[in-house]
Scaffold this motif. Structure first.
Motif, PDB file in Angstrom:
ATOM      1  N   ARG A 129       0.865  -1.117  -0.079  1.00 19.23           N
ATOM      2  CA  ARG A 129       0.073  -0.021  -0.121  1.00 19.23           C
ATOM      3  C   ARG A 129       0.907   1.240   0.205  1.00 19.23           C
ATOM      4  O   ARG A 129       0.584   2.113  -0.805  1.00 19.23           O
ATOM      5  N   GLU A 130       1.816   1.178   0.937  1.00 20.09           N
ATOM      6  CA  GLU A 130       2.692   2.618   1.005  1.00 20.09           C
ATOM      7  C   GLU A 130       3.572   2.623  -0.397  1.00 20.09           C
ATOM      8  O   GLU A 130       3.740   3.701  -0.870  1.00 20.09           O
ATOM      9  N   LEU A 131       3.948   1.560  -1.178  1.00 16.96           N
ATOM     10  CA  LEU A 131       4.399   1.667  -2.364  1.00 16.96           C
ATOM     11  C   LEU A 131       3.683   1.967  -3.417  1.00 16.96           C
ATOM     12  O   LEU A 131       4.034   2.984  -4.352  1.00 16.96           O
ATOM     13  N   GLN A 132       2.447   1.879  -3.382  1.00 16.67           N
ATOM     14  CA  GLN A 132       1.456   2.057  -4.523  1.00 16.67           C
ATOM     15  C   GLN A 132       1.125   3.528  -4.259  1.00 16.67           C
ATOM     16  O   GLN A 132       0.548   4.290  -5.158  1.00 16.67           O
ATOM     17  N   ALA A 133       1.295   4.192  -2.955  1.00 20.12           N
ATOM     18  CA  ALA A 133       1.040   5.555  -2.819  1.00 20.12           C
ATOM     19  C   ALA A 133       2.148   6.477  -3.263  1.00 20.12           C
ATOM     20  O   ALA A 133       1.660   7.709  -3.729  1.00 20.12           O
ATOM     21  N   ILE A 134       3.207   6.115  -3.762  1.00 19.21           N
ATOM     22  CA  ILE A 134       4.357   6.549  -4.330  1.00 19.21           C
ATOM     23  C   ILE A 134       3.898   6.877  -5.750  1.00 19.21           C
ATOM     24  O   ILE A 134       3.589   5.935  -6.433  1.00 19.21           O
ATOM     25  N   PRO A 135       3.972   8.218  -6.265  1.00 21.39           N
ATOM     26  CA  PRO A 135       3.711   8.417  -7.701  1.00 21.39           C
ATOM     27  C   PRO A 135       4.610   7.597  -8.770  1.00 21.39           C
ATOM     28  O   PRO A 135       5.703   7.467  -8.500  1.00 21.39           O
TER      29      PRO A 135
ATOM     30  N   LEU B 281       4.270   4.254  -8.746  1.00 20.57           N
ATOM     31  CA  LEU B 281       4.584   2.800  -8.207  1.00 20.57           C
ATOM     32  C   LEU B 281       3.334   2.057  -8.122  1.00 20.57           C
ATOM     33  O   LEU B 281       3.091   1.276  -7.374  1.00 20.57           O
TER      34      LEU B 281
END
Length: 141
Positions: A29-35, A37
């Motif tokens: 989830r944290e990685l997906q929040a990075i533009p 990713l």
């Protein structure tokens, strides 16, 4: 040590402890929040982990002077054995052909890295041929 780690990860009765799984899901989830990713998924992380887990096998086969196809075949056979064991002996686990593909790919990548590194080192040594060594190793005048 490597074999013990592979055994522990692949042949234990449960896939992941609930705390570990929730940690991985939180990381995704944290990685997906990075533009940029947003494409990262739990399934993708699991596939990448399977590739990474078998990469050392390919490296080791080449380091032990095995042929390139020994590393790939070894990854395939070991992975098939693990998946067969999971299918018939571990009712809480699921055998998956994607794991077989990822594990074999990891072994193949390990073979590729080791083979490329070996060739690079051999060429580096060839650059220091006897003719070159006379110039390089000559005592200062």
């Amino acid at each position: 040590m490597y074999a013990a780690g592979v055994w522990w990860m692949t042949l234990r009765p449960t896939i992941l402890d609930p705390q570990v799984e929730s940690g991985i899901r939180r990381l995704v989830r944290e990685l997906q929040a990075i533009p940029g990713l947003g494409w990262v998924t739990y399934s993708g992380v699991e596939f990448a982990a399977n590739v990474a887990m078998f990469l050392p096998l390919g490296l080791l086969v080449i380091a032990w002077r095995g042929r390139w196809w020994h590393g790939i075949l070894g990854g395939l056979v070991l992975s098939a054995g693990i998946e067969t064991w999971q299918l018939f002996m571990l009712p809480g686990r699921v055998a998956d052909v994607r794991d077989l593909v990822a594990n074999t790919l990891g072994a193949a990548l390990g073979v590729g890295v080791a083979t490329t590194s070996r060739r690079w080192l051999e060429r580096s040594q060839e650059a220091h041929s006897l003719r070159h060594r006379k110039v390089i190793d000559r005592p200062p005048q």
